[in-house]
Design an enzyme around this catalytic site. Structure first.
Site, PDB file in Angstrom:
ATOM      1  N   CYS A  74      81.669 103.388  63.554  1.00  0.00           N
ATOM      2  CA  CYS A  74      80.353 103.173  64.274  1.00  0.00           C
ATOM      3  C   CYS A  74      80.048 104.075  64.992  1.00  0.00           C
ATOM      4  CB  CYS A  74      80.280 101.932  65.066  1.00  0.00           C
ATOM      5  SG  CYS A  74      81.602 102.065  66.621  1.00  0.00           S
TER       6      CYS A  74
ATOM      7  N   CYS B 263      89.801 113.743  66.402  1.00  0.00           N
ATOM      8  CA  CYS B 263      90.119 113.624  65.103  1.00  0.00           C
ATOM      9  C   CYS B 263      89.290 114.540  64.196  1.00  0.00           C
ATOM     10  CB  CYS B 263      89.091 112.088  64.865  1.00  0.00           C
ATOM     11  SG  CYS B 263      89.069 111.716  62.930  1.00  0.00           S
TER      12      CYS B 263
ATOM     13  N   ASP C  25      86.061 116.373  49.538  1.00  0.00           N
ATOM     14  CA  ASP C  25      86.365 116.479  50.948  1.00  0.00           C
ATOM     15  C   ASP C  25      87.579 115.936  51.156  1.00  0.00           C
ATOM     16  OD1 ASP C  25      85.611 113.578  51.552  1.00  0.00           O
ATOM     17  OD2 ASP C  25      83.912 114.640  51.192  1.00  0.00           O
TER      18      ASP C  25
ATOM     19  N   CYS D  95      94.874 105.351  59.514  1.00  0.00           N
ATOM     20  CA  CYS D  95      94.570 105.437  60.714  1.00  0.00           C
ATOM     21  C   CYS D  95      94.370 104.219  61.596  1.00  0.00           C
ATOM     22  CB  CYS D  95      92.863 106.322  60.569  1.00  0.00           C
ATOM     23  SG  CYS D  95      92.356 106.217  62.226  1.00  0.00           S
TER      24      CYS D  95
ATOM     25  N   CYS E 279      93.862 115.315  66.357  1.00  0.00           N
ATOM     26  CA  CYS E 279      94.642 114.041  65.953  1.00  0.00           C
ATOM     27  C   CYS E 279      94.743 114.148  64.375  1.00  0.00           C
ATOM     28  CB  CYS E 279      93.991 112.825  66.087  1.00  0.00           C
ATOM     29  SG  CYS E 279      94.937 111.467  65.313  1.00  0.00           S
TER      30      CYS E 279
ATOM     31  N   CYS F 199      96.818 110.985  60.153  1.00  0.00           N
ATOM     32  CA  CYS F 199      96.680 110.530  58.659  1.00  0.00           C
ATOM     33  C   CYS F 199      97.211 111.742  57.833  1.00  0.00           C
ATOM     34  CB  CYS F 199      95.436 110.275  58.411  1.00  0.00           C
ATOM     35  SG  CYS F 199      94.072 111.828  58.463  1.00  0.00           S
TER      36      CYS F 199
END
Length: 535
Positions: free
Chosen positions: A8, A276, A388, A425, A487, A490
């Protein structure tokens, strides 16, 4: 690509006492019209969520001091932007000097209107009546949920960490007097939360709170102009309204705006950061600047990193083709560095919508609807296809097939401006369980490093002639930030919080497979495998 989805975005605006501001669009001389900024800001953050949109406004002269409007759908659908009379009717009911807003995509919880935000908690006392919106995900959600249920008198209407957060906020407000110590409330809250949480909160006393978690997982930008204060998940919504001197709110800090003014306070220590990295390479609007780093320049640097790794022979029939739209900056920079053309060989049908909005049906079929290969551009060419990221690989398989069969490409060399995604994640991005991630089936090294042989096997699986990922260390260089400020869980399996690391161990140990029949991820399982940890 429709395989990687964000939770969001949040927005907030506050008009303090003072002269009206007419230099910021779409503000007029009436301070009550500042609430019209919210739909505009949300529209500029539609990339962060298309499942639902909503806002809550405050007006001291209304019977309903706080008033919430929210609906399932895009911002245009929720606010009826294509129907002037209905939009005006909505906004007349939302006038006031302060408002918050939200766009949603769900990492957990349902898709009906009751899950749309903001959440409003009514109360007879104005100090305890509030509405809030939330960007992020609590890694210790299940433990917090169990703590509430163990008290015996809590009933939860929804399966979402947002409702848990609402009850925690309500609990912290119980001991507050007529004037709320918001710094104390959020300081106590921070001791219980593990994970990512950007919060915008509006109280029935007219207090506006904007807070960013101590690790700074998600971006949060703020700006002031005269008596106006505004906040958003990205800088571009603020810039498009005319705000200048936009800054990122420091992790562990909050802005409190009320009748006494606008001030920034620290509510939690922030000994380290865990921004992130996916915000720069995928999620954020390419025009945004987050924590003083340009999204566009970061993506362009990723393309330069790809160019340095390129080993395919280049000739006049070699072209670089981006997968629209987030890979374009990387593709253009890569092509420039290599001295070959960057062309649009794939056209995106923008009226189909993001594939994840339509559920979990055949993603490959949706990819064929979403992208059209151009034979006039691709036929007979050696194509360096730039993407990406690859998560599950379903969409990429379909694209490679379409480019070769319908586009007529002679060769397809897949270039990924990201390292392999090897772990889920737990901080607000909808990534699959580890056993569903494409890369985990091919990697031998536990830290995400990948050999040429591994990449060749992956290319064969996808139907491409070759595949190359970026190395893990390239991410920090592209974002111009040290690796210990990011972070990268992942792509490394190393999580910045205790609850996140424990959830990963649960996933590795087979917890997700044991629950596989109902498709649960690690953070949807029992709280017994996680632990409370202050970030």
């Amino acid at each position: 690509m429709g395989e990687l989805n964000h939770e969001c975005g949040v927005a907030a605006v506050y008009h303090a006492a003072g002269p009206a501001v007419s230099t910021l669009a779409p503000i007029s001389g009436d301070i009550n019209s500042v609430t019209r900024m919210i739909p505009r800001m949300l529209l500029d953050m539609q990339n962060r969520g298309q499942l639902a949109a909503g806002m809550t406004s405050f007006h001291p002269g209304r019977t309903a001091l706080l008033k919430t409007h929210k609906e399932v759908g895009t911002v245009a659908e929720a606010f009826r932007l294509n129907h002037k009379a209905k939009f005006e009717a909505i906004m007349r009911g939302q006038d006031g000097p302060a408002a918050i807003g939200h766009v949603r995509y769900a990492t957990c919880g349902g898709a009906d209107r009751s899950y749309a935000q903001p959440f409003e908690r009514e109360h007879g006392r104005t100090a305890k009546w509030f509405a809030f919106a939330f960007n992020g995900q609590l890694a210790n959600y299940q433990e917090l949920k169990q703590e509430l249920l163990d008290q015996g008198d809590y009933h939860l209407k929804r399966d979402t960490d947002t409702e848990i957060l609402m009850h925690l906020l309500s609990h912290e407000l119980q001991g507050e007097g007529l004037e709320t110590d918001w710094q104390g409330v959020f300081s106590r809250l921070a001791d219980r939360l593990d994970g990512a949480y950007n919060i915008v909160l509006l109280s029935a006393k007219g207090d506006l709170i904007v807070a960013r978690d101590p690790l700074g997982f998600r971006p949060l930008c703020v700006a002031e102009h005269g008596p106006l204060f505004a906040a958003a998940s990205e800088s571009s919504p603020l810039a498009n309204l005319g705000f200048q001197n936009i800054r990122s709110l420091e992790p562990g800090t909050m802005v409190i705006a009320n009748r006494t003014g606008v001030r920034t306070e620290r509510f939690a220590a922030s000994p380290r950061r865990a921004h992130c990295f996916f915000e720069w390479i995928y999620f954020a609007n390419v025009a945004s600047t987050l924590d003083d780093r340009s999204v566009y320049l970061s993506r362009a640097t990723l393309g330069e990193e790809l160019a340095r790794l390129e080993d395919v022979p280049l000739d006049p029939e070699t072209i670089v083709v981006p997968v629209p739209d987030t890979a374009k900056a990387a593709a253009d920079a890569m092509a420039f560095a290599l001295g070959v053309r960057s062309v649009e060989g794939l056209m995106r049908n923008r009226y189909v919508g993001r594939t994840f909005i339509e559920g979990t049906a055949d993603r490959a079929a949706k990819a064929r609807l979403k992208y059209t290969p151009l034979p006039e551009v691709l036929a007979g060419k050696r194509v360096l296809l730039v993407e990406d990221s690859i998560v599950r690989s379903t969409t990429m398989r379909a694209l490679v097939h379409e480019i070769r069969d319908r586009g007529g490409a002679r060769e397809i060399h897949l270039r990924v401006a990201c390292p392999p995604i090897i772990a889920p994640c737990f901080y607000g991005i909808d990534m699959s369980r580890r056993d569903e991630l494409f890369a985990t089936k091919f990697l031998n090294a536990p830290d995400g490093r990948i050999s040429i042989e591994d990449q060749d096997r992956m290319a064969q699986e996808l139907g491409a002639d070759s595949l190359r990922y970026l190395p893990v260390e390239a991410i920090a260089r592209a974002v111009s930030m040290s690796s210990d400020q990011l972070c990268r869980a992942c792509i490394t399996g190393q999580y910045p919080s205790n609850a996140g690391q424990k959830l990963y161990q649960l996933d590795i140990s087979g917890g997700s497979k044991n629950k596989g029949a109902n498709g649960k991820r690690a953070y949807e399982m029992t709280a017994s495998s996680t632990t409370r940890s202050a970030t």
